[in-house]
Motif scaffolding. Structure first.
Motif, PDB file in Angstrom:
ATOM      1  N   MET A  27      -9.474  -2.214   1.750  1.00  0.00           N
ATOM      2  CA  MET A  27     -10.004  -0.877   1.491  1.00  0.00           C
ATOM      3  C   MET A  27      -8.982  -0.009   0.755  1.00  0.00           C
ATOM      4  SD  MET A  27     -13.146  -0.792   2.476  1.00  0.00           S
ATOM      5  CE  MET A  27     -13.047  -2.341   1.553  1.00  0.00           C
ATOM      6  N   ALA A  28      -7.704  -0.137   1.129  1.00  0.00           N
ATOM      7  CA  ALA A  28      -6.661   0.626   0.441  1.00  0.00           C
ATOM      8  C   ALA A  28      -6.517   0.156  -1.007  1.00  0.00           C
ATOM      9  CB  ALA A  28      -5.334   0.473   1.178  1.00  0.00           C
ATOM     10  N   ASN A  38      -5.865   0.317 -14.210  1.00  0.00           N
ATOM     11  CA  ASN A  38      -4.762  -0.460 -14.759  1.00  0.00           C
ATOM     12  C   ASN A  38      -3.651  -0.730 -13.745  1.00  0.00           C
ATOM     13  OD1 ASN A  38      -5.867  -0.587 -17.430  1.00  0.00           O
ATOM     14  ND2 ASN A  38      -5.222   1.545 -17.754  1.00  0.00           N
ATOM     15  N   ALA A  39      -3.903  -0.364 -12.504  1.00  0.00           N
ATOM     16  CA  ALA A  39      -2.885  -0.559 -11.468  1.00  0.00           C
ATOM     17  C   ALA A  39      -2.540  -2.041 -11.334  1.00  0.00           C
ATOM     18  CB  ALA A  39      -3.382  -0.012 -10.135  1.00  0.00           C
ATOM     19  N   ALA A  69      -7.218   2.340  -4.451  1.00  0.00           N
ATOM     20  CA  ALA A  69      -6.186   2.463  -5.485  1.00  0.00           C
ATOM     21  C   ALA A  69      -6.691   1.962  -6.831  1.00  0.00           C
ATOM     22  CB  ALA A  69      -4.940   1.688  -5.060  1.00  0.00           C
ATOM     23  N   ALA A  70      -7.433   0.860  -6.817  1.00  0.00           N
ATOM     24  CA  ALA A  70      -7.974   0.313  -8.064  1.00  0.00           C
ATOM     25  C   ALA A  70      -9.013   1.247  -8.667  1.00  0.00           C
ATOM     26  CB  ALA A  70      -8.574  -1.056  -7.807  1.00  0.00           C
ATOM     27  N   THR A 123       0.123  -7.709   3.084  1.00  0.00           N
ATOM     28  CA  THR A 123       0.792  -6.529   2.545  1.00  0.00           C
ATOM     29  C   THR A 123       0.488  -6.441   1.054  1.00  0.00           C
ATOM     30  OG1 THR A 123       2.575  -6.709   4.173  1.00  0.00           O
ATOM     31  CG2 THR A 123       3.009  -5.384   2.216  1.00  0.00           C
ATOM     32  N   ALA A 124       0.084  -5.259   0.617  1.00  0.00           N
ATOM     33  CA  ALA A 124      -0.261  -5.046  -0.787  1.00  0.00           C
ATOM     34  C   ALA A 124       0.787  -4.179  -1.462  1.00  0.00           C
ATOM     35  CB  ALA A 124      -1.629  -4.388  -0.899  1.00  0.00           C
ATOM     36  N   PHE A 125       1.121  -4.545  -2.683  1.00  0.00           N
ATOM     37  CA  PHE A 125       2.071  -3.775  -3.485  1.00  0.00           C
ATOM     38  C   PHE A 125       1.388  -3.293  -4.754  1.00  0.00           C
ATOM     39  CE2 PHE A 125       5.028  -5.806  -0.728  1.00  0.00           C
ATOM     40  CZ  PHE A 125       6.165  -5.002  -0.723  1.00  0.00           C
ATOM     41  N   ASP A 126       1.600  -2.030  -5.056  1.00  0.00           N
ATOM     42  CA  ASP A 126       1.180  -1.452  -6.329  1.00  0.00           C
ATOM     43  C   ASP A 126       2.455  -1.290  -7.145  1.00  0.00           C
ATOM     44  OD1 ASP A 126       0.251  -0.052  -8.472  1.00  0.00           O
ATOM     45  OD2 ASP A 126      -0.687   1.560  -7.326  1.00  0.00           O
ATOM     46  N   GLY A 127       2.685  -2.224  -8.057  1.00  0.00           N
ATOM     47  CA  GLY A 127       3.986  -2.271  -8.709  1.00  0.00           C
ATOM     48  C   GLY A 127       5.024  -2.671  -7.672  1.00  0.00           C
TER      49      GLY A 127
END
Length: 207
Positions: free
Chosen positions: A26-27, A37-38, A31-32, A8-12
């Motif tokens: 891939m997601a 700067n994510a 996003a990157a 599971t990936a979290f952006d913030g």
């Protein structure tokens, strides 16, 4: 047999993606690329250890590196020992027995050697019995550690973190839910999902 990694990936504090490592990668790559700067963290769903990805190049480059890494981590069968194979005789299955040194006191060896089947058979039975007896506790501990690892990384500065940690290790699900109620929704949901694995394990069944 190795099982595919799910993560599971979290952006913030927002859940970016969850599922197979390749899909999440891939997601994360997309996003990157949108925001250099994510602040993205990827957690292994079983252990909550952070997974590091090399996002350089194209999406195909990222996938190729992942596939090469997974292939290099695939365990390969050890070549059969010719002498051992010959001693087994035709038709006897290979049990995958691994010879390693065991250090015991003389009285231990005397007792083992006096048992039916000899020392090796008795030791294997003792290990299997110990594993069965502690299986529930071991699974609960591993689940607690995974939840704690995620909470520390994502919610260490959140209100109620310390109380939630105490509730986790005390197997107090109601208290845990109360202490995580004010956390960012995605972080709270994932922490509760991880903690539930330990709450649902009946450790008394293996005692």
């Amino acid at each position: 047999m190795t099982h595919p990694i799910t993560c599971t990936a979290f952006d913030g504090t927002r859940c970016l993606a969850s599922g197979a490592l390749t899909d999440v990668a891939m997601a994360v790559k997309a996003a990157a690329d949108r925001d250099a700067n994510a602040s993205i963290l990827i957690f292994d769903d079983q252990t909550s250890r952070v997974i590091e990805l090399d996002l350089r190049g194209s999406a195909s480059d990222v996938l190729a590196r992942l596939e090469a890494h997974e292939a290099s981590d695939t365990p390969r069968p050890e070549p059969a020992n010719d002498a051992a194979s010959a001693s087994r005789g035709r038709g006897r299955p290979k049990l995958g027995v691994v010879a390693r040194e065991v250090t015991l006191l003389p009285r231990h060896w005397e007792w083992l050697n006096a048992q039916s089947g000899g020392a090796s058979v008795v030791l294997r039975k003792l290990v299997d019995a110990a594993r069965a007896a502690s299986e529930g506790k071991d699974r609960a501990r591993q689940a607690q550690e995974a939840a704690y690892r995620f909470m520390t990384a994502m919610a260490g500065d959140q209100a109620g973190y310390e109380e939630a940690t105490r509730a986790l290790f005390a197997s107090d699900a109601a208290r845990f839910d109360a202490m995580t109620a004010t956390w960012p929704a995605d972080v709270s949901d994932h922490a509760r999902k991880l903690a539930k694995r330990s709450f649902d394990i009946d450790v008394s069944a293996s005692v």
